[in-house]
Design an enzyme around this catalytic site. Structure first.
Site, PDB file in Angstrom:
ATOM      1  N   CYS A 280       0.856  -1.175   0.000  1.00 41.16           N
ATOM      2  CA  CYS A 280       0.000   0.000   0.000  1.00 41.16           C
ATOM      3  C   CYS A 280       0.892   1.224   0.000  1.00 41.16           C
ATOM      4  O   CYS A 280       2.110   1.123   0.019  1.00 41.16           O
ATOM      5  CB  CYS A 280      -0.871  -0.016   1.247  1.00 41.16           C
ATOM      6  SG  CYS A 280      -1.719  -1.570   1.490  1.00 41.16           S
TER       7      CYS A 280
ATOM      8  N   ARG B 276       1.143   2.164  -5.952  1.00 36.88           N
ATOM      9  CA  ARG B 276       1.462   1.118  -4.979  1.00 36.88           C
ATOM     10  C   ARG B 276       0.228   0.295  -4.603  1.00 36.88           C
ATOM     11  O   ARG B 276       0.353  -0.722  -3.919  1.00 36.88           O
ATOM     12  CB  ARG B 276       2.058   1.732  -3.713  1.00 36.88           C
ATOM     13  CG  ARG B 276       3.327   2.548  -3.942  1.00 36.88           C
ATOM     14  CD  ARG B 276       3.784   3.181  -2.642  1.00 36.88           C
ATOM     15  NE  ARG B 276       4.152   2.139  -1.709  1.00 36.88           N
ATOM     16  CZ  ARG B 276       5.381   1.621  -1.625  1.00 36.88           C
ATOM     17  NH1 ARG B 276       6.327   2.065  -2.430  1.00 36.88           N
ATOM     18  NH2 ARG B 276       5.644   0.656  -0.782  1.00 36.88           N
TER      19      ARG B 276
ATOM     20  N   TRP C 288      -3.655  -1.805  -1.269  1.00 37.05           N
ATOM     21  CA  TRP C 288      -3.642  -3.003  -2.119  1.00 37.05           C
ATOM     22  C   TRP C 288      -4.080  -4.121  -1.180  1.00 37.05           C
ATOM     23  O   TRP C 288      -3.370  -4.482  -0.245  1.00 37.05           O
ATOM     24  CB  TRP C 288      -2.242  -3.291  -2.652  1.00 37.05           C
ATOM     25  CG  TRP C 288      -2.244  -4.360  -3.692  1.00 37.05           C
ATOM     26  CD1 TRP C 288      -2.421  -4.187  -5.040  1.00 37.05           C
ATOM     27  CD2 TRP C 288      -2.067  -5.773  -3.517  1.00 37.05           C
ATOM     28  NE1 TRP C 288      -2.366  -5.406  -5.683  1.00 37.05           N
ATOM     29  CE2 TRP C 288      -2.157  -6.395  -4.773  1.00 37.05           C
ATOM     30  CE3 TRP C 288      -1.828  -6.583  -2.391  1.00 37.05           C
ATOM     31  CZ2 TRP C 288      -2.041  -7.774  -4.955  1.00 37.05           C
ATOM     32  CZ3 TRP C 288      -1.715  -7.957  -2.559  1.00 37.05           C
ATOM     33  CH2 TRP C 288      -1.820  -8.538  -3.842  1.00 37.05           C
TER      34      TRP C 288
ATOM     35  N   ASN D 295       0.937  -0.434   5.983  1.00 32.94           N
ATOM     36  CA  ASN D 295       1.374  -1.091   4.739  1.00 32.94           C
ATOM     37  C   ASN D 295       2.129  -2.345   5.165  1.00 32.94           C
ATOM     38  O   ASN D 295       3.182  -2.255   5.787  1.00 32.94           O
ATOM     39  CB  ASN D 295       2.311  -0.155   3.953  1.00 32.94           C
ATOM     40  CG  ASN D 295       2.995  -0.894   2.800  1.00 32.94           C
ATOM     41  OD1 ASN D 295       2.479  -1.895   2.297  1.00 32.94           O
ATOM     42  ND2 ASN D 295       4.176  -0.421   2.414  1.00 32.94           N
ATOM     43  N   GLY D 296       1.592  -3.515   4.873  1.00 35.68           N
ATOM     44  CA  GLY D 296       2.253  -4.758   5.290  1.00 35.68           C
ATOM     45  C   GLY D 296       1.218  -5.782   5.725  1.00 35.68           C
ATOM     46  O   GLY D 296       0.026  -5.644   5.435  1.00 35.68           O
TER      47      GLY D 296
ATOM     48  N   GLU E 197       9.415 -11.930 -21.013  1.00 33.93           N
ATOM     49  CA  GLU E 197       9.100 -10.554 -20.605  1.00 33.93           C
ATOM     50  C   GLU E 197       7.973  -9.968 -21.453  1.00 33.93           C
ATOM     51  O   GLU E 197       7.061  -9.308 -20.939  1.00 33.93           O
ATOM     52  CB  GLU E 197      10.368  -9.682 -20.704  1.00 33.93           C
ATOM     53  CG  GLU E 197      10.199  -8.227 -20.345  1.00 33.93           C
ATOM     54  CD  GLU E 197       9.674  -7.958 -18.938  1.00 33.93           C
ATOM     55  OE1 GLU E 197       9.265  -6.815 -18.679  1.00 33.93           O
ATOM     56  OE2 GLU E 197       9.612  -8.909 -18.127  1.00 33.93           O
TER      57      GLU E 197
ATOM     58  N   LYS F 204       4.416  -8.551 -19.993  1.00 33.80           N
ATOM     59  CA  LYS F 204       3.898  -7.202 -20.271  1.00 33.80           C
ATOM     60  C   LYS F 204       2.479  -7.288 -20.824  1.00 33.80           C
ATOM     61  O   LYS F 204       1.584  -6.559 -20.413  1.00 33.80           O
ATOM     62  CB  LYS F 204       4.807  -6.452 -21.261  1.00 33.80           C
ATOM     63  CG  LYS F 204       6.179  -6.076 -20.693  1.00 33.80           C
ATOM     64  CD  LYS F 204       6.171  -4.918 -19.761  1.00 33.80           C
ATOM     65  CE  LYS F 204       6.142  -5.274 -18.313  1.00 33.80           C
ATOM     66  NZ  LYS F 204       7.238  -5.839 -17.635  1.00 33.80           N
TER      67      LYS F 204
ATOM     68  N   GLU G  66       0.054  -8.422 -18.000  1.00 39.25           N
ATOM     69  CA  GLU G  66      -0.219  -7.550 -16.847  1.00 39.25           C
ATOM     70  C   GLU G  66      -0.947  -6.264 -17.207  1.00 39.25           C
ATOM     71  O   GLU G  66      -1.633  -5.696 -16.349  1.00 39.25           O
ATOM     72  CB  GLU G  66       1.056  -7.269 -16.057  1.00 39.25           C
ATOM     73  CG  GLU G  66       2.133  -6.512 -16.728  1.00 39.25           C
ATOM     74  CD  GLU G  66       3.314  -6.315 -15.766  1.00 39.25           C
ATOM     75  OE1 GLU G  66       3.095  -6.117 -14.556  1.00 39.25           O
ATOM     76  OE2 GLU G  66       4.458  -6.371 -16.245  1.00 39.25           O
TER      77      GLU G  66
ATOM     78  N   HIS H  90       7.102 -29.747 -28.226  1.00 39.61           N
ATOM     79  CA  HIS H  90       6.948 -30.606 -27.038  1.00 39.61           C
ATOM     80  C   HIS H  90       5.642 -30.343 -26.303  1.00 39.61           C
ATOM     81  O   HIS H  90       5.514 -30.654 -25.127  1.00 39.61           O
ATOM     82  CB  HIS H  90       8.157 -30.413 -26.113  1.00 39.61           C
ATOM     83  CG  HIS H  90       9.450 -30.657 -26.831  1.00 39.61           C
ATOM     84  ND1 HIS H  90       9.863 -31.900 -27.253  1.00 39.61           N
ATOM     85  CD2 HIS H  90      10.389 -29.770 -27.271  1.00 39.61           C
ATOM     86  CE1 HIS H  90      11.021 -31.794 -27.890  1.00 39.61           C
ATOM     87  NE2 HIS H  90      11.362 -30.510 -27.921  1.00 39.61           N
TER      88      HIS H  90
ATOM     89  N   LYS I 188       3.016  -1.570  -7.848  1.00 43.53           N
ATOM     90  CA  LYS I 188       4.380  -1.420  -8.363  1.00 43.53           C
ATOM     91  C   LYS I 188       5.421  -2.149  -7.543  1.00 43.53           C
ATOM     92  O   LYS I 188       6.364  -2.745  -8.070  1.00 43.53           O
ATOM     93  CB  LYS I 188       4.730   0.068  -8.423  1.00 43.53           C
ATOM     94  CG  LYS I 188       6.097   0.384  -8.967  1.00 43.53           C
ATOM     95  CD  LYS I 188       6.207   0.024 -10.424  1.00 43.53           C
ATOM     96  CE  LYS I 188       7.569   0.186 -11.027  1.00 43.53           C
ATOM     97  NZ  LYS I 188       7.690  -0.362 -12.355  1.00 43.53           N
TER      98      LYS I 188
HETATM   99  C1  AGP Z   1       6.755  -6.016 -13.854  1.00 43.63           C
HETATM  100  O1  AGP Z   1       6.175  -5.256 -14.831  1.00 43.63           O
HETATM  101  C2  AGP Z   1       6.060  -6.043 -12.593  1.00 43.63           C
HETATM  102  N1  AGP Z   1       5.794  -4.772 -12.105  1.00 43.63           N
HETATM  103  C3  AGP Z   1       6.692  -6.940 -11.540  1.00 43.63           C
HETATM  104  O2  AGP Z   1       6.830  -8.221 -12.084  1.00 43.63           O
HETATM  105  C4  AGP Z   1       8.062  -6.497 -11.021  1.00 43.63           C
HETATM  106  O3  AGP Z   1       9.030  -6.667 -11.988  1.00 43.63           O
HETATM  107  C5  AGP Z   1       8.419  -7.339  -9.789  1.00 43.63           C
HETATM  108  O4  AGP Z   1       7.436  -7.137  -8.821  1.00 43.63           O
HETATM  109  C6  AGP Z   1       9.796  -6.994  -9.244  1.00 43.63           C
HETATM  110  O5  AGP Z   1       9.836  -5.689  -8.805  1.00 43.63           O
HETATM  111  P1  AGP Z   1      11.240  -5.044  -8.357  1.00 43.63           P
HETATM  112  O6  AGP Z   1      12.140  -5.005  -9.555  1.00 43.63           O
HETATM  113  O7  AGP Z   1      10.872  -3.686  -7.858  1.00 43.63           O
HETATM  114  O8  AGP Z   1      11.793  -5.922  -7.280  1.00 43.63           O
END
Ligand code: AGP
Length: 616
Positions: free
Chosen positions: A2, A27, A74, A100-101, A489, A493, A496, A512, A611
């Site tokens: 959060c 966040r 969150w 937050n936690g 990757e 993208k 997500e 396979h 994030k």
């Molecule tokens: C990627 O687009 C995501 N936001 C997520 O997978 C991110 O890469 C992952 O949470 C790692 O974050 P960090 O690099 O801040 O540790």
């Protein structure tokens, strides 16, 4: 995961808190709330959804006061409801708390407090903590002072298991906000006649650039002109005032429609910044002072572990291929969430790199601590200066990519891969790479920003391809060697931000099993620049074509063979095999961006994501 922010000063708190919440919204954006204190009266406003919803509620009846705390959520414990939104109050209603936690033993504490007559209005772990602090405050007796509130927070936290970044305000202690952290980030911002708390400095950089990054177990009491930091175990706790490197402008979107697009377009500069001052033509090698290791220590390394989560783990996979190619040192990549619980036999000359943009990802932080517990030198590759991973690692490399706000990581990926290439060059030059080979790699690295500019110029071409395939139910991403992690990757993208179910695979895995998914409605994106395995990729494309699967190919400019057999072709400038991931990732970022845009998705704040993942 959060975002929390607190203000105590002489200005009206709510506009400052709302502005800070907007900057922390990446966040978590399930619900939001504020609490302020004026004339001995606490006022709480909270609502599900975006900060805009909360701002609308506040407009109807703005809470007064020059001290306040606030939160954007969150959800971890309890659904997305107004009742579960923060801040939460204690049994007396005189104390409010944002968190937050995760408090792991909240259910036990809740049952105990319920037996003592407490009534709870939410399903959250946080409300339990509010009640626990309130109980300690009330049972302490004496004058309602700042010290009594700090003691109540300390006694309550000693009963808790889990992670927290918390802010506490009590109706009867109007001259202080108390904050504490363990596992979740919390920063103290120093102003003139006013002070701030925040989960990260981007929320307060508009007001101050003087920050104190609180450490685990710190408890801080913040007044208008003074503050005191003590430790959970009692006694003073040391701190350092840092100057925040970036400005308010850096955390704004500028003329871009989305932070993600801005950050994609920043890559020529961020790659340049990752290289800045780190290339020595004289010695034909890379200079990475932050590793704090002598050439002998680096030469003694006979195994490297790269670990991280999500995009950072995909960058690590690129690093595996690059470092093995340039330095001939065996590299293993581990998902941090697996590494932290595995009992991996790790010989002493193993060097561990933890990779994290935010520097706060819980699993990556735990992997760092596990590796250090095993006595291994553990270095960080981080973007956030002052982050927990940066402070706790034995050295490392800052990415200097600037603030990344878009939840989907973009510039951080290419920055991480560039830095892993620098590490490969450094280790290669003290092993078998010649001066001329070193200089060639430096030429290649320095040419990257210009090549990225040329790919960005293809934006509208890629947007047209995205539009054509945006309504696909699923997508496949394939790549070989250095570009297999790029396929992973690209799929991440797409998943997500457009919510299209996409999967990434080594191209050869097609036969396979994966090939069973191929139909005329499933586009396959193949990352196939001109390298040692191009012909193999072309055979895989033929196999997909034979089953009428449409092909979107990322290939080298002028590669007519690939262009001819593709339904859509995105040309990239030629480059060495080992640096191709820095270039091939960018069309995939734009493909996902334009697909999400076309589908009307919220590009910067995709559903269910945040994030920085600061909980396990
Ligand atoms: C990627 O687009 C995501 N936001 C997520 O997978 C991110 O890469 C992952 O949470 C790692 O974050 P960090 O690099 O801040 O540790």
């Amino acid at each position: 995961m959060c975002g929390i922010i607190g203000y105590i000063g002489n200005r009206t708190a709510v506009p400052i808190l709302l502005d800070g919440l907007r900057r922390l919204e990446y966040r978590g954006y399930d619900s939001a709330g504020v609490a302020t204190l004026a004339d001995g009266k606490l006022e709480v406003r909270k609502r599900t959804g975006r900060i805009a919803n909360l701002a609308e509620l506040i407009q109807q009846s703005p809470p007064a006061g020059t001290v306040g705390i606030s939160h954007t959520r969150w959800a971890t414990h309890g659904g997305v409801t107004d009742a579960n939104a923060h801040p939460h109050t204690d049994q007396s209603g005189k104390l409010v708390l944002c968190h937050n936690g995760v408090i792991e033993n909240y259910a036990t504490l809740r049952d105990q407090l319920t037996r003592e007559g407490h009534t709870f209005h939410s399903q959250t772990d946080t409300e339990v903590l509010a009640h626990l602090i309130g109980k300690h405050f009330d049972t302490a007796g004496g004058e309602p002072t700042r010290a009594r509130l700090v003691e109540a927070v300390r006694n309550a936290l000693k009963q808790c298991v889990g992670t927290y970044g918390i802010l506490v305000l009590h109706r009867d202690v109007p001259d202080a906000i108390v904050g504490a952290r363990r596992g979740s980030p919390l920063v103290l911002g120093l102003g003139k006649g006013e002070n701030f708390f925040a989960s990260d400095v981007s929320a307060i950089v508009a007001h101050t650039r003087e920050a104190i990054y609180l450490k685990d177990y710190d408890i801080a009491a913040l007044g208008r002109d003074e503050f005191e930091i003590t430790s959970l175990l009692g006694g003073a706790s040391g701190f350092e005032v840092s100057k925040v490197e970036f400005t308010e402008e850096d955390v704004s979107k500028g003329d871009f429609a989305h932070y993600m697009l801005k950050e994609i377009y920043e890559q020529p500069h961020t790659i340049q910044d990752a290289l800045r001052g780190r290339l020595s033509r004289e010695e034909a090698t890379a200079k990475l002072g932050g590793l704090d290791m002598t050439p002998n220590e680096l030469r003694a390394i006979d195994r490297i572990i790269l670990t991280g989560c999500g995009t950072a783990c995909h960058a690590a996979l690129c690093g595996e291929y690059i470092i093995e190619a340039l330095a001939h040192v065996p590299v293993e990549v581990e998902y941090a969430s697996e590494f932290r619980y595995r009992n991996l036999p790790l010989p002493k000359d193993t060097l561990v790199f933890v990779i994290s943009q935010s520097g706060e990802t819980a699993d990556t932080l735990a992997a760092l601590r596990e590796s250090q517990r095993k006595g291994l030198r553990t270095l960080g590759i981080c973007n956030n200066v002052g982050s927990t991973i940066a402070r706790e690692s034995d050295g490392g490399v800052y990415m200097h990519a600037g603030v990344e706000i878009g939840v989907a990581a973009t510039k951080s990926f290419t920055s991480q891969v560039t830095i892993l290439a620098l590490i490969g060059l450094l280790l290669g030059r003290i092993r078998h790479l010649s001066t001329s080979e070193g200089l060639r790699i430096i030429d290649e690295l320095e040419a990257l920003p210009g090549k990225v500019e040329r790919i960005l110029a293809l934006d509208s071409h890629i947007a047209a391809i995205a539009k054509k395939y945006a309504h696909s139910q699923a997508m496949m991403f394939l790549g070989r060697q250095f570009n297999y992690p790029v396929a992973l990757e690209g799929a991440l993208k797409m998943k997500e931000i457009s919510y299209i179910h996409a999967s990434g695979h080594p191209s050869a895995e097609l036969k396979h099993g994966v090939i069973a998914l191929i139909t005329a409605d499933l586009p396959t994106v193949v990352v196939a620049p001109e390298d040692s395995v191009l012909e193999k990729n072309i055979s895989n494309i033929e196999e997909v074509k034979a089953r009428k699967g449409p092909i979107i190919a990322i290939g080298t400019e002028g590669c007519t063979k690939l262009e001819k057999i593709s339904d859509a072709f995105i040309p990239i400038p030629a480059c060495s095999d080992y640096l191709a991931p820095v270039l091939t990732a960018i069309p995939l970022q734009l493909l996902a961006y334009h697909t999400a845009l076309h589908l009307g998705c919220d590009v910067d704040k995709p559903r269910n994501l945040a994030k920085s993942v600061t909980v396990e």
